[in-house]
Design an enzyme around this catalytic site. Structure first.
Site, PDB file in Angstrom:
ATOM      1  N   GLU A 254      19.759  53.969  15.293  1.00 35.75           N
ATOM      2  CA  GLU A 254      21.104  53.433  15.048  1.00 35.75           C
ATOM      3  C   GLU A 254      21.072  51.945  14.697  1.00 35.75           C
ATOM      4  O   GLU A 254      22.078  51.239  14.805  1.00 35.75           O
ATOM      5  CB  GLU A 254      21.998  53.705  16.259  1.00 35.75           C
ATOM      6  CG  GLU A 254      22.115  55.191  16.599  1.00 35.75           C
ATOM      7  CD  GLU A 254      23.341  55.884  15.999  1.00 35.75           C
ATOM      8  OE1 GLU A 254      24.388  55.256  15.866  1.00 35.75           O
ATOM      9  OE2 GLU A 254      23.239  57.087  15.660  1.00 35.75           O
TER      10      GLU A 254
ATOM     11  N   HIS B  12      25.878  52.490  22.310  1.00 34.42           N
ATOM     12  CA  HIS B  12      24.860  51.607  21.715  1.00 34.42           C
ATOM     13  C   HIS B  12      24.602  50.488  22.718  1.00 34.42           C
ATOM     14  O   HIS B  12      25.507  50.106  23.474  1.00 34.42           O
ATOM     15  CB  HIS B  12      25.371  50.953  20.414  1.00 34.42           C
ATOM     16  CG  HIS B  12      25.509  51.878  19.264  1.00 34.42           C
ATOM     17  ND1 HIS B  12      26.606  51.876  18.433  1.00 34.42           N
ATOM     18  CD2 HIS B  12      24.680  52.830  18.772  1.00 34.42           C
ATOM     19  CE1 HIS B  12      26.450  52.789  17.483  1.00 34.42           C
ATOM     20  NE2 HIS B  12      25.292  53.391  17.668  1.00 34.42           N
TER      21      HIS B  12
ATOM     22  N   CYS C 246      29.840  44.838  16.211  1.00 31.84           N
ATOM     23  CA  CYS C 246      29.571  46.049  15.411  1.00 31.84           C
ATOM     24  C   CYS C 246      29.763  45.766  13.934  1.00 31.84           C
ATOM     25  O   CYS C 246      29.152  46.397  13.080  1.00 31.84           O
ATOM     26  CB  CYS C 246      30.540  47.173  15.759  1.00 31.84           C
ATOM     27  SG  CYS C 246      30.472  47.729  17.437  1.00 31.84           S
TER      28      CYS C 246
END
Ligand code: SUG
Length: 456
Positions: A174, A252, A376
């Protein structure tokens, strides 16, 4: 040779919507089906970028992907004109059309992992686009991400853009959201801290597993990225994310920890054996930088319980070094609205004995409702001045380009989008027109499949 961190922010795409696509991401699961405002989302993102640029930090943009992803829908068997494809997908598999319309590529902390040239054996800046295999709507991002990165970082003598890590579902990667680089300054040799949630091949050190939600990052994928980026054993550290944190919605690592230069700001429940992980990291950091210690800022659960950290997105703040040397936290406004978090941050700044001297709060509600905070929305790329000079100049943000981009958003983006709108061929047309204009503004040439088809 001067070196700076450049924040590349993802521009929110014209189909930004709420579809509840990310199991394990509490905000996404909560807001699925709500109407979105793509225009407001894009302008909120641009306002954050401008603020950072005004602070004197190098700021650049990454363009959104083409959505709905016609190429994917066609690969899945829908045929005919574009309008036919949209109509058939909406009629037979509406959830597929919704997934192929997600603007999730805005969260570019998941676009790739990056290693600056100071750290790599061949002296190039390395990028590995994340494979994002754990969620279908994100798994379709890597080919466009690779094309975009190659269009921007096109000088192969300076930059290496790899293929995503192979291995399918088992080897999920990711990107930078599970990676933190620590160094006395951005230009120094850096320590790369990789955080994974599971082992695809049963590595003995990985014992506990989350029970409710699944982990997205495999140890083997992180290790592959480190090898491809030609990092050494001396400058890589791997640690497991706490399964209880994943089950609390920490999908995450950048939802529970953030680092910048010599500072690591983290929640005490972030890792399996957090105290030992941070002690090990500090030892490794000091070994690389004798006489310079890692500033480990621990946030205890009794001050900010895990659910408050997840809800406010405290750790998804950007931690940046200002031109004067002090650091600022760029936090979601939700942190100012959560009393425990706000008080903690006020005390942190008032203490005055840490590098973190400022906190700025930002309204990013449109993105936050899908679990995307300030951190993000950006991909950090540490570049020397010579490397920076090798990029297309129009990708950088200044007052003029900010004004142009804001006008572009106002010209092309809708103020309200529901799932019923996604099958509208007009929306596809609008999006393509917008992206075509954008690639010309950014000097990127033809990077989208629809541009190639049209022979532009
Ligand atoms: O992958 N949300 C994204 C949020 C990504 C946040 N990124 C970082 N933490 N770095 C995700 O879960 C939700 C889309 C929807 O439900 O409509 C979504 O994809």
């Amino acid at each position: 040779m001067k070196t700076h961190e450049v924040n590349f922010d993802g521009l929110v795409g014209p189909t930004h919507n709420y579809a509840g696509l990310s199991h394990g991401n509490v905000a996404s699961m909560t807001h699925g089906g709500a109407a979105s405002n793509p225009r407001e989302a894009a302008l909120q993102g641009l306002a954050k970028m401008k603020f950072l640029a005004d602070l004197g930090l190098p700021q650049a943009v990454l363009p959104p992907h083409e959505r709905p992803a016609l190429e994917t829908l066609r690969a899945l068997g829908f045929a005919g004109s574009d309008a036919d494809v949209l109509r058939a997908a909406a009629k037979h598999v509406p959830q597929l059309l919704v997934a192929c319309s997600s603007a999730s590529n805005m969260w570019v902390a998941n676009a790739a992992t990056v290693a600056p040239s100071a750290d790599t054996a061949d002296g190039r800046v390395h990028f590995t686009p994340a494979n994002l295999v754990s969620k279908f709507h994100r798994s379709i991002e890597p080919p466009q991400t690779a094309r975009t990165l190659r269009a921007i970082f096109r000088d192969e003598a300076r930059f290496a853009v790899h293929e995503p890590v192979p291995g399918g579902q088992a080897l999920g990667d990711e990107g930078a959201a599970n990676h933190t680089r620590l160094a006395p300054t951005h230009g120094h040799y850096g320590l790369h801290f990789f955080v994974y949630g599971h082992s695809a091949l049963g590595a003995p050190e990985v014992k506990a597993k989350p029970g409710k939600f699944s982990s997205r990052q495999a140890l083997e994928a992180s290790a592959a990225v480190a090898r491809r980026h030609e990092l050494g054993e001396d400058n890589t550290v791997f640690a497991q994310q706490a399964p209880a944190a994943i089950d609390a919605g920490v999908f995450h690592n950048d939802v529970i920890a953030v680092g910048n230069e010599n500072v690591l700001f983290y929640h005490e429940q972030a890792f399996v054996g957090t105290a030992a992980v941070v002690a090990g990291l500090s030892r490794r950091y000091e070994k690389l930088n004798p006489g310079d210690g890692l500033v480990a800022l621990r946030v205890p659960s009794r001050r900010v319980p895990l659910p408050d950290a997840v809800k406010s997105y405290l750790f998804n703040s950007q931690l940046v070094t200002l031109p004067g040397g002090e650091m600022a936290l760029i936090a979601p406004r939700d942190c100012a609205e959560a009393p425990r978090v706000r008080d903690f941050l006020r005390e942190l700044v008032d203490r005055g004995d840490t590098p973190v001297q400022q906190v700025h709060y930002f309204d990013l509600k449109q993105s936050m409702r899908n679990g995307g905070g300030p951190a993000c929305l950006r991909l950090r790329v540490v570049l020397t001045d010579a490397e920076r000079a090798a990029l297309p100049p129009s990708v950088f943000l200044d007052d003029r380009s900010h004004a142009r981009l804001a006008a572009w958003v106002k010209k092309h983006y809708r103020e309200k989008l529901t799932h019923a709108d996604l099958a509208d061929p007009q929306l596809l047309e609008e999006s393509r027109r917008a992206l075509d204009e954008l690639t010309r503004m950014l000097g990127l040439g033809c990077i989208y499949p629809f541009q190639r088809e049209a022979g532009r």
